[in-house]
Motif scaffolding. Structure first.
Motif, PDB file in Angstrom:
ATOM      1  N   ALA A 193     -10.643 -58.758 -45.313  1.00 58.16           N
ATOM      2  CA  ALA A 193     -10.506 -60.085 -45.922  1.00 58.16           C
ATOM      3  C   ALA A 193      -9.116 -60.279 -46.518  1.00 58.16           C
ATOM      4  O   ALA A 193      -8.513 -61.353 -46.391  1.00 58.16           O
ATOM      5  N   ALA A 194      -8.582 -59.251 -47.156  1.00 55.48           N
ATOM      6  CA  ALA A 194      -7.237 -59.343 -47.739  1.00 55.48           C
ATOM      7  C   ALA A 194      -6.190 -59.545 -46.642  1.00 55.48           C
ATOM      8  O   ALA A 194      -5.268 -60.358 -46.786  1.00 55.48           O
ATOM      9  N   ALA A 195      -6.327 -58.833 -45.538  1.00 55.85           N
ATOM     10  CA  ALA A 195      -5.375 -58.979 -44.430  1.00 55.85           C
ATOM     11  C   ALA A 195      -5.440 -60.380 -43.837  1.00 55.85           C
ATOM     12  O   ALA A 195      -4.407 -60.997 -43.553  1.00 55.85           O
ATOM     13  N   PHE A 196      -6.651 -60.900 -43.653  1.00 51.72           N
ATOM     14  CA  PHE A 196      -6.790 -62.258 -43.125  1.00 51.72           C
ATOM     15  C   PHE A 196      -6.195 -63.289 -44.091  1.00 51.72           C
ATOM     16  O   PHE A 196      -5.593 -64.269 -43.658  1.00 51.72           O
ATOM     17  N   ALA A 197      -6.358 -63.093 -45.395  1.00 48.94           N
ATOM     18  CA  ALA A 197      -5.785 -64.018 -46.370  1.00 48.94           C
ATOM     19  C   ALA A 197      -4.257 -64.049 -46.264  1.00 48.94           C
ATOM     20  O   ALA A 197      -3.638 -65.118 -46.331  1.00 48.94           O
ATOM     21  N   VAL A 198      -3.648 -62.890 -46.066  1.00 45.71           N
ATOM     22  CA  VAL A 198      -2.187 -62.822 -45.882  1.00 45.71           C
ATOM     23  C   VAL A 198      -1.780 -63.592 -44.631  1.00 45.71           C
ATOM     24  O   VAL A 198      -0.835 -64.386 -44.658  1.00 45.71           O
ATOM     25  N   HIS A 199      -2.497 -63.390 -43.537  1.00 43.31           N
ATOM     26  CA  HIS A 199      -2.168 -64.076 -42.293  1.00 43.31           C
ATOM     27  C   HIS A 199      -2.321 -65.585 -42.406  1.00 43.31           C
ATOM     28  O   HIS A 199      -1.497 -66.333 -41.881  1.00 43.31           O
ATOM     29  N   VAL A 200      -3.368 -66.039 -43.066  1.00 47.06           N
ATOM     30  CA  VAL A 200      -3.572 -67.481 -43.218  1.00 47.06           C
ATOM     31  C   VAL A 200      -2.470 -68.081 -44.079  1.00 47.06           C
ATOM     32  O   VAL A 200      -1.934 -69.153 -43.763  1.00 47.06           O
ATOM     33  N   PHE A 203      -7.418 -53.075 -43.882  1.00 47.29           N
ATOM     34  CA  PHE A 203      -6.302 -53.989 -44.135  1.00 47.29           C
ATOM     35  C   PHE A 203      -5.191 -53.774 -43.109  1.00 47.29           C
ATOM     36  O   PHE A 203      -4.709 -54.709 -42.478  1.00 47.29           O
ATOM     37  N   MET A 204      -4.789 -52.521 -42.934  1.00 48.39           N
ATOM     38  CA  MET A 204      -3.675 -52.224 -42.017  1.00 48.39           C
ATOM     39  C   MET A 204      -4.039 -52.542 -40.562  1.00 48.39           C
ATOM     40  O   MET A 204      -3.215 -53.072 -39.824  1.00 48.39           O
ATOM     41  N   LEU A 205      -5.261 -52.231 -40.170  1.00 47.71           N
ATOM     42  CA  LEU A 205      -5.691 -52.514 -38.805  1.00 47.71           C
ATOM     43  C   LEU A 205      -5.589 -54.010 -38.507  1.00 47.71           C
ATOM     44  O   LEU A 205      -5.000 -54.424 -37.503  1.00 47.71           O
ATOM     45  N   ILE A 206      -6.140 -54.831 -39.385  1.00 47.29           N
ATOM     46  CA  ILE A 206      -6.135 -56.285 -39.168  1.00 47.29           C
ATOM     47  C   ILE A 206      -4.733 -56.853 -39.345  1.00 47.29           C
ATOM     48  O   ILE A 206      -4.309 -57.718 -38.573  1.00 47.29           O
ATOM     49  N   LEU A 207      -3.999 -56.379 -40.329  1.00 52.61           N
ATOM     50  CA  LEU A 207      -2.644 -56.886 -40.564  1.00 52.61           C
ATOM     51  C   LEU A 207      -1.783 -56.714 -39.313  1.00 52.61           C
ATOM     52  O   LEU A 207      -1.089 -57.641 -38.896  1.00 52.61           O
ATOM     53  N   VAL A 208      -1.853 -55.555 -38.706  1.00 55.51           N
ATOM     54  CA  VAL A 208      -1.043 -55.284 -37.516  1.00 55.51           C
ATOM     55  C   VAL A 208      -1.616 -56.003 -36.289  1.00 55.51           C
ATOM     56  O   VAL A 208      -0.887 -56.645 -35.536  1.00 55.51           O
TER      57      VAL A 208
END
Length: 193
Positions: free
Chosen positions: A44-51, A111-116
């Motif tokens: 969820a944190a990674a998706f928030a960064v992307h959005v 987080f790292m998996l989704i962020l990348v």
């Protein structure tokens, strides 16, 4: 002020586009190996960064004349629909297992998996397009992040059951049809405006 119609539209488009994505399946894999709540926090944190990045990029596009924005978003939506329709099923890469089950290790891995994996992904580009199209960053951002979180939650908790009942190819086709409709509508507005 939040536009619930824009938020609902963005939620639906992003939700359907993200369902067949490999990151939803990666969430499923992580959710079967680790504590679901830990995985969800990281994802969820990674998706928030992307959005946030996508909405910022889309908001910059609103500075351009509306006809140009409509034409660009129309072409990008049609391109996104084509990508969905031409996408071949890929084997999931093996997710690296953290050494232990601690909150920070598991959520950090998610987080790292989704962020990348999501950087420059179709849903991030779509979110930027929608932010430019509607010039309502808060509504678009909320709709997109809630759509991504919903897919992540489904993937982590109940992805196997959903995929048994609804074919992935159908979900992909529905998302492509919605994106085609948005693309055609945007191009129509570019020409008619």
């Amino acid at each position: 002020m939040i536009s619930f119609s824009v938020m609902a539209l963005v939620f639906g488009v992003v939700f359907l586009a993200e369902l067949p994505d490999k990151t939803a399946l990666a969430g499923l894999v992580l959710g079967t190996r680790y504590r679901a709540s830990y995985v969800f926090v990281g994802v969820a944190a990674a998706f928030a960064v992307h959005v946030a990045l996508a909405v910022a990029a889309g908001s910059v596009l609103t500075l351009l004349p509306q006809q140009i924005v409509h034409a660009v978003t129309g072409v990008l939506f049609l391109g996104g629909a084509a990508v969905l329709l031409m996408k071949k099923d890929e084997d999931e890469d093996e997710v690296r297992k953290p050494a232990n089950q601690s909150f920070w290790k598991v959520s950090g891995a998610g987080f790292m998996l989704i962020l990348v994996a999501e950087f420059g992904d179709l849903t991030q580009i779509m979110t930027a397009n929608l932010a430019a199209r509607y010039d309502d960053p808060l509504s678009v951002g909320l709709g997109a992040v809630l759509g991504l979180w919903a897919v992540a939650g489904l993937g982590i908790v109940g992805g196997k059951a959903l995929m048994k009942r609804v074919p992935l190819s159908l979900i992909t086709k529905v998302a492509a049809v919605l994106m085609t409709g948005l693309g055609v509508w945007s191009l129509y507005e570019a020409v008619a405006g």
